[in-house]
Design a protein around this motif. Sequence first.
Motif, PDB file in Angstrom:
ATOM      1  N   ARG A   3     -16.875   8.700  -8.217  1.00  0.00           N
ATOM      2  CA  ARG A   3     -15.431   8.493  -8.241  1.00  0.00           C
ATOM      3  C   ARG A   3     -14.968   8.113  -6.835  1.00  0.00           C
ATOM      4  N   MET A   4     -14.284   6.990  -6.737  1.00  0.00           N
ATOM      5  CA  MET A   4     -13.771   6.544  -5.456  1.00  0.00           C
ATOM      6  C   MET A   4     -12.464   7.271  -5.143  1.00  0.00           C
ATOM      7  N   ASN A   5     -12.219   7.481  -3.860  1.00  0.00           N
ATOM      8  CA  ASN A   5     -10.980   8.129  -3.421  1.00  0.00           C
ATOM      9  C   ASN A   5      -9.981   7.046  -3.015  1.00  0.00           C
ATOM     10  N   TYR A   6      -9.114   6.658  -3.964  1.00  0.00           N
ATOM     11  CA  TYR A   6      -8.186   5.559  -3.700  1.00  0.00           C
ATOM     12  C   TYR A   6      -7.047   5.964  -2.774  1.00  0.00           C
ATOM     13  N   GLN A   7      -6.803   7.276  -2.665  1.00  0.00           N
ATOM     14  CA  GLN A   7      -5.791   7.741  -1.717  1.00  0.00           C
ATOM     15  C   GLN A   7      -6.228   7.529  -0.271  1.00  0.00           C
ATOM     16  N   SER A   8      -7.532   7.289  -0.069  1.00  0.00           N
ATOM     17  CA  SER A   8      -8.031   7.059   1.294  1.00  0.00           C
ATOM     18  C   SER A   8      -7.821   5.621   1.751  1.00  0.00           C
ATOM     19  N   ALA A   9      -7.248   4.779   0.892  1.00  0.00           N
ATOM     20  CA  ALA A   9      -7.088   3.356   1.216  1.00  0.00           C
ATOM     21  C   ALA A   9      -6.246   3.176   2.478  1.00  0.00           C
ATOM     22  N   ARG A  10      -6.730   2.314   3.360  1.00  0.00           N
ATOM     23  CA  ARG A  10      -6.020   1.998   4.591  1.00  0.00           C
ATOM     24  C   ARG A  10      -6.072   0.493   4.833  1.00  0.00           C
ATOM     25  N   PHE A  11      -5.009  -0.036   5.426  1.00  0.00           N
ATOM     26  CA  PHE A  11      -4.973  -1.467   5.730  1.00  0.00           C
ATOM     27  C   PHE A  11      -6.089  -1.824   6.697  1.00  0.00           C
ATOM     28  N   LEU A  12      -6.819  -2.898   6.395  1.00  0.00           N
ATOM     29  CA  LEU A  12      -7.912  -3.354   7.238  1.00  0.00           C
ATOM     30  C   LEU A  12      -7.514  -4.595   8.026  1.00  0.00           C
ATOM     31  N   THR A  13      -7.162  -5.670   7.314  1.00  0.00           N
ATOM     32  CA  THR A  13      -6.781  -6.904   8.001  1.00  0.00           C
ATOM     33  C   THR A  13      -6.163  -7.872   7.007  1.00  0.00           C
ATOM     34  N   SER A  14      -5.530  -8.917   7.516  1.00  0.00           N
ATOM     35  CA  SER A  14      -5.005 -10.006   6.692  1.00  0.00           C
ATOM     36  C   SER A  14      -5.687 -11.296   7.112  1.00  0.00           C
ATOM     37  N   ALA A  15      -5.868 -12.197   6.154  1.00  0.00           N
ATOM     38  CA  ALA A  15      -6.535 -13.465   6.439  1.00  0.00           C
ATOM     39  C   ALA A  15      -5.838 -14.594   5.680  1.00  0.00           C
ATOM     40  N   PRO A  16      -5.560 -15.721   6.346  1.00  0.00           N
ATOM     41  CA  PRO A  16      -4.926 -16.842   5.648  1.00  0.00           C
ATOM     42  C   PRO A  16      -5.913 -17.682   4.838  1.00  0.00           C
ATOM     43  N   THR A  17      -7.197 -17.623   5.192  1.00  0.00           N
ATOM     44  CA  THR A  17      -8.206 -18.447   4.517  1.00  0.00           C
ATOM     45  C   THR A  17      -9.479 -17.643   4.293  1.00  0.00           C
ATOM     46  N   LEU A  18     -10.365 -18.166   3.457  1.00  0.00           N
ATOM     47  CA  LEU A  18     -11.644 -17.514   3.184  1.00  0.00           C
ATOM     48  C   LEU A  18     -12.453 -17.347   4.469  1.00  0.00           C
ATOM     49  N   ALA A  19     -12.421 -18.352   5.332  1.00  0.00           N
ATOM     50  CA  ALA A  19     -13.219 -18.324   6.557  1.00  0.00           C
ATOM     51  C   ALA A  19     -12.820 -17.175   7.480  1.00  0.00           C
ATOM     52  N   GLN A  20     -11.591 -16.691   7.371  1.00  0.00           N
ATOM     53  CA  GLN A  20     -11.107 -15.636   8.258  1.00  0.00           C
ATOM     54  C   GLN A  20     -11.121 -14.255   7.607  1.00  0.00           C
ATOM     55  N   CYS A  21     -11.717 -14.156   6.427  1.00  0.00           N
ATOM     56  CA  CYS A  21     -11.831 -12.865   5.746  1.00  0.00           C
ATOM     57  C   CYS A  21     -12.870 -11.983   6.450  1.00  0.00           C
ATOM     58  N   PRO A  22     -12.835 -10.674   6.235  1.00  0.00           N
ATOM     59  CA  PRO A  22     -13.824  -9.776   6.826  1.00  0.00           C
ATOM     60  C   PRO A  22     -15.237 -10.101   6.346  1.00  0.00           C
ATOM     61  N   LEU A  46      -1.664   3.179  -7.588  1.00  0.00           N
ATOM     62  CA  LEU A  46      -3.077   3.562  -7.725  1.00  0.00           C
ATOM     63  C   LEU A  46      -3.588   4.314  -6.500  1.00  0.00           C
ATOM     64  N   THR A  47      -3.042   3.996  -5.331  1.00  0.00           N
ATOM     65  CA  THR A  47      -3.492   4.646  -4.099  1.00  0.00           C
ATOM     66  C   THR A  47      -2.598   5.824  -3.703  1.00  0.00           C
ATOM     67  N   ARG A  48      -1.582   6.112  -4.532  1.00  0.00           N
ATOM     68  CA  ARG A  48      -0.635   7.202  -4.265  1.00  0.00           C
ATOM     69  C   ARG A  48       0.016   7.039  -2.894  1.00  0.00           C
ATOM     70  N   GLN A  49       0.310   5.795  -2.529  1.00  0.00           N
ATOM     71  CA  GLN A  49       0.976   5.518  -1.260  1.00  0.00           C
ATOM     72  C   GLN A  49       2.200   4.639  -1.522  1.00  0.00           C
ATOM     73  N   LYS A  50       3.263   4.897  -0.793  1.00  0.00           N
ATOM     74  CA  LYS A  50       4.528   4.222  -1.074  1.00  0.00           C
ATOM     75  C   LYS A  50       4.594   2.798  -0.535  1.00  0.00           C
ATOM     76  N   ALA A  51       3.859   2.510   0.532  1.00  0.00           N
ATOM     77  CA  ALA A  51       4.031   1.210   1.171  1.00  0.00           C
ATOM     78  C   ALA A  51       2.719   0.617   1.678  1.00  0.00           C
ATOM     79  N   LEU A  52       1.597   0.954   1.021  1.00  0.00           N
ATOM     80  CA  LEU A  52       0.323   0.364   1.449  1.00  0.00           C
ATOM     81  C   LEU A  52       0.378  -1.153   1.270  1.00  0.00           C
ATOM     82  N   ALA A  53       0.686  -1.575   0.045  1.00  0.00           N
ATOM     83  CA  ALA A  53       0.938  -2.997  -0.209  1.00  0.00           C
ATOM     84  C   ALA A  53       2.443  -3.175  -0.152  1.00  0.00           C
ATOM     85  N   ARG A  54       2.889  -3.977   0.747  1.00  0.00           N
ATOM     86  CA  ARG A  54       4.328  -4.097   0.971  1.00  0.00           C
ATOM     87  C   ARG A  54       4.997  -4.831  -0.192  1.00  0.00           C
ATOM     88  N   THR A  55       6.027  -4.191  -0.747  1.00  0.00           N
ATOM     89  CA  THR A  55       6.821  -4.856  -1.772  1.00  0.00           C
ATOM     90  C   THR A  55       8.001  -5.539  -1.083  1.00  0.00           C
TER      91      THR A  55
END
Length: 205
Positions: A3-22, A46-55
Amino acid sequence: MTRMNYQSARFLTSAPTLAQCPSDDGAEVAFAGRSNAGKSSAINTLTRQKALARTSRTPGRTQLINFFTLGDDMTRRLVDLPGYGYAKVPEAVKLEWQRHLAEYLHGRGSLRGLVLVMDVRHPLTEFDQTLLGWADDQNMPVHILLTKADKLKSGAAKSALQQVRNRLREWEDMVTIQLFSSLKHEGIDETCARLDAWLAGPEPA
């Protein structure tokens, strides 16, 4: 199954293109959908966080591929793909978004599955069907969240679910579908079980 712990989700990075992905290793699941379908709200629920993904009050404002890591080793990730199809932006910009989405779906080796978010009242838009076509080309499993299920009475929501299942019967070997409500916190366990199967399961052959 781990079982994965989705509450542990944290922002890693943003990328505009595939080449700049992690680094393209480990396993990740991407969330896609029209900008007004409730994608960011679903990720936050799903991650029980209010603003992980910005609405945003302006759908479609986010034009980057956003990565969130689960835990500290960065080998398990959730990915928020750019919303598409609603934003009031020039057609050339929409086509650019579409190109980057296609490149990500076709070229990302660590991608294990796609969560396609649709408003239960307006499912299977042209964009949704385009994404399903891309996934089919890649033999990529898709889990559909019919969001905002609280906007319909129970019977109407179940009827909408069955109608979508019927329309996608030819793809039933690669597509699973469920109702989801961020407001009522309904459908979370079912969604997390699907994510677990992709992220914590064995490496694909």
